[in-house]
Scaffold this motif. Sequence first.
Motif, PDB file in Angstrom:
ATOM      1  N   PHE A 234    -103.107  -5.678   2.993  1.00 30.83           N
ATOM      2  CA  PHE A 234    -103.045  -5.873   2.438  1.00 30.83           C
ATOM      3  C   PHE A 234    -102.189  -7.473   3.277  1.00 30.83           C
ATOM      4  CE2 PHE A 234    -101.649  -1.366   2.398  1.00 30.83           C
ATOM      5  CZ  PHE A 234    -102.564  -0.999   0.752  1.00 30.83           C
ATOM      6  N   ASN A 235    -103.094  -7.456   4.516  1.00 29.86           N
ATOM      7  CA  ASN A 235    -102.078  -8.569   5.251  1.00 29.86           C
ATOM      8  C   ASN A 235    -100.882  -8.521   5.173  1.00 29.86           C
ATOM      9  OD1 ASN A 235    -102.802 -10.876   6.745  1.00 29.86           O
ATOM     10  ND2 ASN A 235    -102.174 -12.086   5.532  1.00 29.86           N
ATOM     11  N   LYS A 236    -100.214  -7.253   5.851  1.00 29.78           N
ATOM     12  CA  LYS A 236     -98.774  -6.979   6.211  1.00 29.78           C
ATOM     13  C   LYS A 236     -98.224  -6.800   7.603  1.00 29.78           C
ATOM     14  CE  LYS A 236     -97.172  -6.686   1.523  1.00 29.78           C
ATOM     15  NZ  LYS A 236     -96.748  -6.228  -0.026  1.00 29.78           N
ATOM     16  N   TYR A 237     -97.050  -7.515   7.948  1.00 27.86           N
ATOM     17  CA  TYR A 237     -96.629  -6.026   9.432  1.00 27.86           C
ATOM     18  C   TYR A 237     -95.188  -5.621   9.287  1.00 27.86           C
ATOM     19  CZ  TYR A 237     -95.782  -5.781  14.088  1.00 27.86           C
ATOM     20  OH  TYR A 237     -95.615  -4.216  15.055  1.00 27.86           O
ATOM     21  N   CYS A 238     -94.833  -4.715   9.220  1.00 28.80           N
ATOM     22  CA  CYS A 238     -93.795  -3.932   9.668  1.00 28.80           C
ATOM     23  C   CYS A 238     -94.061  -3.276  10.957  1.00 28.80           C
ATOM     24  CB  CYS A 238     -93.782  -3.290   8.231  1.00 28.80           C
ATOM     25  SG  CYS A 238     -92.007  -1.964   8.104  1.00 28.80           S
TER      26      CYS A 238
ATOM     27  N   LYS B  58    -100.021  -7.066  14.981  1.00 31.09           N
ATOM     28  CA  LYS B  58     -98.688  -8.221  14.694  1.00 31.09           C
ATOM     29  C   LYS B  58     -98.632  -9.399  14.274  1.00 31.09           C
ATOM     30  CE  LYS B  58     -94.215  -9.894  16.367  1.00 31.09           C
ATOM     31  NZ  LYS B  58     -93.584  -9.642  17.203  1.00 31.09           N
ATOM     32  N   ASP B  59    -100.331  -9.700  14.784  1.00 30.36           N
ATOM     33  CA  ASP B  59    -100.488 -11.745  15.536  1.00 30.36           C
ATOM     34  C   ASP B  59    -102.118 -11.171  14.505  1.00 30.36           C
ATOM     35  OD1 ASP B  59     -98.542 -11.887  16.688  1.00 30.36           O
ATOM     36  OD2 ASP B  59     -99.375 -12.126  18.814  1.00 30.36           O
ATOM     37  N   ASP B  60    -102.496 -10.366  14.225  1.00 27.67           N
ATOM     38  CA  ASP B  60    -104.138 -10.170  13.215  1.00 27.67           C
ATOM     39  C   ASP B  60    -104.846 -10.954  13.865  1.00 27.67           C
ATOM     40  OD1 ASP B  60    -105.473  -9.543  11.348  1.00 27.67           O
ATOM     41  OD2 ASP B  60    -104.863 -11.785  10.182  1.00 27.67           O
ATOM     42  N   ILE B  61    -105.048  -9.977  15.112  1.00 26.57           N
ATOM     43  CA  ILE B  61    -106.104 -10.401  15.867  1.00 26.57           C
ATOM     44  C   ILE B  61    -107.854  -9.357  16.189  1.00 26.57           C
ATOM     45  CG2 ILE B  61    -106.601 -11.056  18.580  1.00 26.57           C
ATOM     46  CD1 ILE B  61    -103.605 -11.983  19.034  1.00 26.57           C
TER      47      ILE B  61
END
Length: 260
Positions: free
Chosen positions: A28-32, A157-160
């Motif tokens: 979902f390209n989301k981070y919590c 968190k940083d989508d790495i």
Amino acid sequence: MSDYERIRLVILGGQGVGKSCIINRFLFNKYCNKYRSTVEDLYNKEYDLGHMTLKVDLLDTAGDMQFPAMRRLYIATAHAFLLVYSVTSAPSFSSIKQCFEEIRENRTDYQDIPIVVAGNKLDLTASHKEITIEDVTEWVYCELPKLRVKILECSAKDDINIKEIFRNLLSLSKLIPKNDTTDVSTGLKRRSSAYVSATSKGKRRAESPLPEKEKPSGSGTGMSEGNHLAKPRSRSLIRRASRKTKQQIRDAQVDECNVS
């Protein structure tokens, strides 16, 4: 290769290492950053690879050992594994070593199973890092037998390297080439186990509107010329035919009485 193939990816690792965060970033390209304990979350993805349709089930599992029977079932039915640890936690690295031992104990084919070892929370390494990529490499390639394995570090968190995790799993599974440019983050759907069970039953009902005992047989009278299924007779027609037959029987009985 067949036109359709399904594989199951099981994600294992200790509590709080970010297994669910990796999944949510990928799907979902989301981070919590709020922690929520996971028991079981099942996701489904379809890839149209041109020559075939690939369906991937992603199973996000609990980080503790409260459900040993469930863990054995996960391991027994998996086609690939993602082992997640935190680069800021040495105990989490020990946890994935334990996860691998569970795989080795329960799967005789463990050397042939695709495995990606991912060190999450790379965004925190500027201030704190306990496990280096060299530590993991030494464990995998020096202490373990030859495996189908890939090691990388990532940050939910940083989508790495999140997409790279799943691209490598498909590549290790020999389902896509190493340099394939397929967008691995599209077409995903989240489904709970109960939802999957209910929808599969609904699909079977939709595909089979007749009960099993009413389905025409391939070698019975339900087949017409050219092996095409005959249309089922309507119930009203059957009832009319039945009434007509009964009337004919009564008329025949009356005639017999008149003759005698």
